[in-house]
Scaffold this motif. Structure first.
Motif, PDB file in Angstrom:
ATOM      1  N   ASP A 282       1.803  17.220 -55.598  1.00  0.00           N
ATOM      2  CA  ASP A 282       0.952  16.989 -54.428  1.00  0.00           C
ATOM      3  C   ASP A 282       0.713  15.514 -54.181  1.00  0.00           C
ATOM      4  N   PHE A 286       1.234  13.458 -50.732  1.00  0.00           N
ATOM      5  CA  PHE A 286       0.216  12.622 -50.076  1.00  0.00           C
ATOM      6  C   PHE A 286       0.735  11.199 -49.916  1.00  0.00           C
ATOM      7  N   VAL A 291       1.565  15.780 -45.951  1.00  0.00           N
ATOM      8  CA  VAL A 291       0.547  16.822 -46.008  1.00  0.00           C
ATOM      9  C   VAL A 291      -0.300  16.789 -44.746  1.00  0.00           C
ATOM     10  N   LEU A 293      -3.713  19.003 -42.839  1.00  0.00           N
ATOM     11  CA  LEU A 293      -4.769  19.976 -43.075  1.00  0.00           C
ATOM     12  C   LEU A 293      -4.549  21.227 -42.242  1.00  0.00           C
ATOM     13  N   ASP A 338      -9.508  23.863 -44.258  1.00  0.00           N
ATOM     14  CA  ASP A 338      -8.368  24.082 -45.151  1.00  0.00           C
ATOM     15  C   ASP A 338      -8.889  24.517 -46.517  1.00  0.00           C
ATOM     16  N   THR A 340      -7.358  25.610 -49.126  1.00  0.00           N
ATOM     17  CA  THR A 340      -6.521  25.154 -50.239  1.00  0.00           C
ATOM     18  C   THR A 340      -6.931  23.760 -50.679  1.00  0.00           C
ATOM     19  N   ARG A 341      -7.165  22.865 -49.711  1.00  0.00           N
ATOM     20  CA  ARG A 341      -7.507  21.481 -50.049  1.00  0.00           C
ATOM     21  C   ARG A 341      -8.940  21.375 -50.567  1.00  0.00           C
ATOM     22  N   GLN A 344      -8.785  22.381 -54.026  1.00  0.00           N
ATOM     23  CA  GLN A 344      -8.194  21.309 -54.824  1.00  0.00           C
ATOM     24  C   GLN A 344      -9.239  20.241 -55.179  1.00  0.00           C
ATOM     25  N   ILE A 425      -7.448  13.496 -50.109  1.00  0.00           N
ATOM     26  CA  ILE A 425      -7.811  14.679 -49.329  1.00  0.00           C
ATOM     27  C   ILE A 425      -9.083  14.414 -48.531  1.00  0.00           C
ATOM     28  N   GLN A 561       2.758  22.216 -46.195  1.00  0.00           N
ATOM     29  CA  GLN A 561       2.346  22.448 -44.816  1.00  0.00           C
ATOM     30  C   GLN A 561       3.536  22.775 -43.920  1.00  0.00           C
TER      31      GLN A 561
END
Length: 601
Positions: A282, A286, A291, A293, A338, A340-341, A344, A425, A561
């Protein structure tokens, strides 16, 4: 003369500068010169023919005069310069034909000039295709006339229609000058553009020669890195899916106490490995801005609880006290963001807090602030009583591959990527981390997220099915080529009394769906013969509307994404990344089951 042409260019500047192509700009200029100069030329001829009484010539020249003025107005007030140029070429053809049939009844010098002028202008204005078409229109009549003429081939005089020598001389002189000017002007524009392009090309060549080696190496490194990461994402997640999946299945089969402890350790270690792998993959995404959102509705309170309780066991092994406080206003609220983020962020911060706390407390507090107009600011606080961070190291820990001390990795593990990922993020959320810490006194990390929200509707159907784990009434088709993944999915589904039908690739899945009825398809994306994308497209084209609209959930180990967007574009209904959490799969299956119940109730 140059001053006159500059004046004409200013008049038509609104047309000229609308064109990006320098050749088209030159064409507009050339057409504007012809349209402005021809009324002057024909105006002089009108006076001459009136004086000499040459009625037939006067009629034609008046027609050309009025036509040119009309075309001049059309070109000036519209952008239809190409259409105007076609009309000019059409008039040129009429002049040639009228000479052959009426005025000369043969081929004289003026006719040859018109043919020459028309052919040249058609190529200059419209290129080779139209140039050939107009050239044939101009030349073929002259060739045919010559072929059937028995007494004379060329008439360079002024018979059979009388015309004064002065006016005739004026006409052919003007035509010669126009032909020469058009050749000169187009050559000048061509030469200027050619020199400009050559100069620019040389400059770019010099610049490219200086940068070529470094850019080439960077590009190769970038492509190799992204290709490697893309491959590793799939290759690492696939075996991890098998290990985690089988661990979950074995834990659900009532193991002995000693077996349960071993399986829990196995699952914990594998999930920890997966977390490390995800962080490395990841962070590189980034780093290369790969990536974006998502914006999907979900229950934030439920997401926070799931994250908290998923790592609570890890804290309990260290005898740490875990505290969770969630604002009651979040209980019945659905936010759009989001998940998932956000997961994270919480996972990295909570794991960090547990890793660096040997005794005491780790707490997560979530508060709501500034609720208005469908937007909610949510304040997160993660606090621990761990080793803390020295003031001079607090900023550097958010840099990649950097930890609070040189011996941190040896004592506590980790890659040094968790906090940099959190900062990146949060940057995508237009937020930032606030850090308060003292050595040996613990750390407090807080941040805000501004989210769209709405009240959750009360679903009687969901309440009625809450707690139901028997989904045996669902017929599920699984498209998967990996043998370990087949076994994991099969055993996972069997825990909910689902007996799945397995297809080794997309083509077999399509064939099975044609022959039988299913409620749902779990579709792996990367398979031999026919992948998940192509299989979905084929299914959506089925004539049977029920089969064509069957819910399809994508399963993939290579997930980001772009893959998510591609999945939705392929008209799949949902997706799960491998290794998947059985609870996540159950929720999606339960949603399908709820839909079926709602249909029949």
């Amino acid at each position: 003369m140059t001053y006159i042409f500059e004046k004409i260019d200013r008049v038509f500047s609104h047309l000229i500068f609308r064109e990006k192509d320098p050749i088209d700009r030159a064409r507009i200029k050339m057409l504007s010169y012809i349209l402005i100069l021809y009324p002057l030329f024909t105006g002089i001829l009108i006076l001459a023919y009136l004086i000499t009484g040459e009625t037939l010539h006067l009629i034609r020249v008046v027609f050309v005069f009025t036509g040119t003025l009309s075309l001049l107005a059309v070109a000036y007030f519209t952008h239809a310069w190409k259409l105007v140029s076609h009309v000019v070429l059409f008039i040129c053809g009429l002049v040639i034909w009228s000479n052959l049939l009426v005025y000369v009844q043969g081929i004289d010098l003026e006719t040859v000039q018109c043919i020459w002028l028309g052919c040249m202008l058609s190529f200059y204005m419209h290129g080779s295709k139209w140039g050939w078409i107009y050239s044939m229109i101009y030349i073929l009549p002259a060739v045919i006339f010559t072929a059937f003429s028995s007494d004379r081939l060329f008439n360079l005089g002024i018979n059979p229609t009388d015309q004064s020598q002065i006016s005739y001389l004026f006409v052919i002189s003007y035509n010669f000058l126009l032909i020469i000017f058009l050749h000169y002007y187009f050559f000048k524009e061509f030469n200027r553009n050619f020199l400009s392009l050559t100069h620019t090309k040389n400059e770019l060549k010099d610049l490219n020669s200086k940068l070529k080696l470094s850019l080439s190496e960077v590009e190769k490194l970038s492509n190799a890195r992204m290709e490697f990461l893309s491959t590793m994402s799939h290759e690492l997640r696939t075996p991890l899916n098998g290990v985690i999946g089988m661990s979950n299945i074995l834990l659900l089969q009532n193991p002995r106490e000693d077996q349960e402890e071993n399986l829990a350790l196995l699952k914990f270690s594998t999930e920890n490995l997966l977390s490390l792998v995800n962080n490395v993959l990841d962070y590189n995404k980034f780093d290369w801005n790969k990536v974006e959102l998502e914006n999907v509705p979900f229950n934030l309170s439920a997401l926070i609880k799931n994250n908290f309780y998923s790592i609570k066991q890890k804290a309990q092994k260290k005898s740490l006290q875990m505290v969770l406080e969630i604002d009651h206003k979040l209980k019945d609220v659905s936010v759009v963001s989001d998940p998932t983020r956000i997961t994270q962020i919480l996972s990295n911060l909570m794991n960090n807090a547990i890793n660096f706390t040997e005794n005491g407390t780790v707490s997560l507090c979530v508060q709501t602030k500034d609720i208005s107009d469908g937007k909610m600011k949510v304040h997160f606080i993660i606090q621990d009583t761990g080793i803390g961070i020295e003031p001079n190291r607090q900023e550097s820990i958010f840099e990649p591959y950097v930890q609070a001390a040189s011996n941190t990795t040896r004592h506590y593990g980790g890659t040094g990527l968790g906090l940099p990922i959190v900062r990146k993020i949060l940057g995508m959320f237009n937020s930032h981390v606030q850090l308060e810490s003292e050595p040996n006194s613990g750390t407090k990390i807080s941040f805000d997220l501004e989210l769209d929200y709405e009240k959750l509707p009360v679903s009687k159907t969901l309440e009625r099915l809450k707690g139901v784990t028997d989904l045996g009434h669902l017929r599920v088709l699984v498209a998967e080529d990996n043998e370990v993944n087949k076994l994991v999915i099969k055993k996972t589904l069997e825990k909910w009394n689902i007996v799945p039908e397995i297809a080794g690739n997309g083509a077999i899945a399509v064939q099975k769906l044609e022959q039988e009825n299913f409620d749902l398809i779990l579709m792996d994306l990367f398979m031999p013969v026919m992948d998940g994308y192509e299989a979905t497209k084929t299914i959506r084209k089925f004539k049977d509307p029920t089969k064509a609209s069957i819910p399809i959930i994508a399963l993939t180990a290579q997930f980001d994404q772009k893959v998510a967007q591609k999945v939705l574009k392929a008209t799949m209904d949902d997706y799960l990344s491998k290794p998947f959490n059985p609870d996540d799969l159950f929720k999606k299956l339960n949603t399908i089951a709820n839909r079926k119940v709602e249909v029949y109730t």
